[in-house]
Design an enzyme around this catalytic site. Structure first.
Site, short mmCIF file in Angstrom:
data_model
loop_
_atom_site.label_atom_id
_atom_site.label_comp_id
_atom_site.label_asym_id
_atom_site.label_seq_id
_atom_site.Cartn_x
_atom_site.Cartn_y
_atom_site.Cartn_z
N ASP A 57 -1.45 6.42 -4.31
CA ASP A 57 -0.41 5.64 -3.64
C ASP A 57 0.02 4.49 -4.57
OD1 ASP A 57 -2.59 3.92 -3.35
OD2 ASP A 57 -2.06 3.33 -1.31
N SER A 93 0.83 -1.20 0.00
CA SER A 93 0.00 0.00 0.00
C SER A 93 0.86 1.26 0.00
CB SER A 93 -0.98 -0.04 1.17
OG SER A 93 -1.98 0.94 1.01
N ASP A 140 -5.21 2.79 -4.34
CA ASP A 140 -6.47 2.78 -3.59
C ASP A 140 -6.53 3.93 -2.58
OD1 ASP A 140 -4.69 1.82 -1.71
OD2 ASP A 140 -5.88 0.07 -1.15
N ASP A 190 -0.53 1.31 -4.96
CA ASP A 190 -1.51 0.36 -5.52
C ASP A 190 -2.82 1.05 -5.90
OD1 ASP A 190 -2.03 0.63 -2.71
OD2 ASP A 190 -3.30 -1.17 -2.79
#
Length: 235
Positions: free
Chosen positions: A224, A80, A228, A226
């Site tokens: 970010d 993340s 999300d 990834d």
């Protein structure tokens, strides 16, 4: 290996289907991504799962792919918004949703006990590679709220800071599909060398905000690794 095997054991516990089960695997652009992908996919194949490997993909893309593939679950390889030396597994159910607290604890218990068994050689899984980026973009374009003609006529200058991860692949493509002709790409090389602390909060985006003014952008999106988490910077 332990946590991947425990996750697939949990999947088998929670499905009525006793045939071959499909698991979607997607990842962000972290430097360790190829290595972790090989370990996770190999473990799933060894457990008897068929793997749909969608490669570099945002977390929401992987979630959509689980539903489209009618898969039994999915794993997103990402840490993340954490720095580049980290990597981890985000675990999804058959609806493409994150496991809840109780389900996560069950996976951890299976891992702790190592109460999982690998498949016999005749029952190993098969890996298929697919790309779901265009599918995701078309899915967005099909939403009732999206007015491509209005966006095109506005002639916005739109920035995207993707911190050199998968957002650098999907977000510029999405903006162009939405009719944005002037896209300013910042940190859009998907090489995993994060240009700044990857959590998109104000103190990490000082240089990005300066670029918004310098290049006279109407708006800038920051994601970010990834994709999300989203920050929106005004003009």
């Amino acid at each position: 290996v332990k946590f991947t095997a425990a996750y697939f054991s949990w999947v088998k516990e929670n499905t009525q289907d006793k045939g071959k089960l499909k698991i979607v695997v997607g990842r962000d652009a972290r430097i360790s991504g190829d290595m972790v992908n090989a370990i996770v996919s190999g473990t799933l194949l060894g457990m008897g799962a068929d793997v749909i490997n969608i490669g570099l993909a945002s977390t929401p893309t992987t979630e959509l792919a689980v539903i489209a593939e009618k898969a039994a679950g999915g794993i997103i390889l990402t840490a993340s918004h954490n720095p580049k030396q980290w990597n981890a597994l985000k675990l999804l159910n058959f609806k493409g949703e994150f496991l809840n607290d109780a389900e996560g604890k069950r996976v951890l218990a299976i891992a702790e006990e190592e109460s999982f068994s690998f498949a016999a050689v005749d029952d190993l899984g098969i890996e298929t590679k697919k790309d779901y980026i265009e599918y995701h973009i078309q899915h967005v374009l099909g939403l009732k709220l999206v007015d491509v003609e209005a966006i095109r006529k506005a002639e916005f200058t739109v920035g995207i800071d993707a911190v050199n991860s998968v957002g650098g692949i999907i977000v510029p493509q999405l903006l162009k599909a939405l009719g944005v002709k002037k896209v300013v790409e910042i940190n859009c090389e998907s090489n995993g060398h994060f240009a700044h602390n990857p959590e998109p909060i104000p103190e990490n985006l000082v240089e990005t905000t300066l670029a918004v003014r310098e290049k006279k952008m109407d708006v800038c999106f920051v994601v970010d690794p990834d994709v999300d988490r989203l920050a929106i910077i005004n003009e």
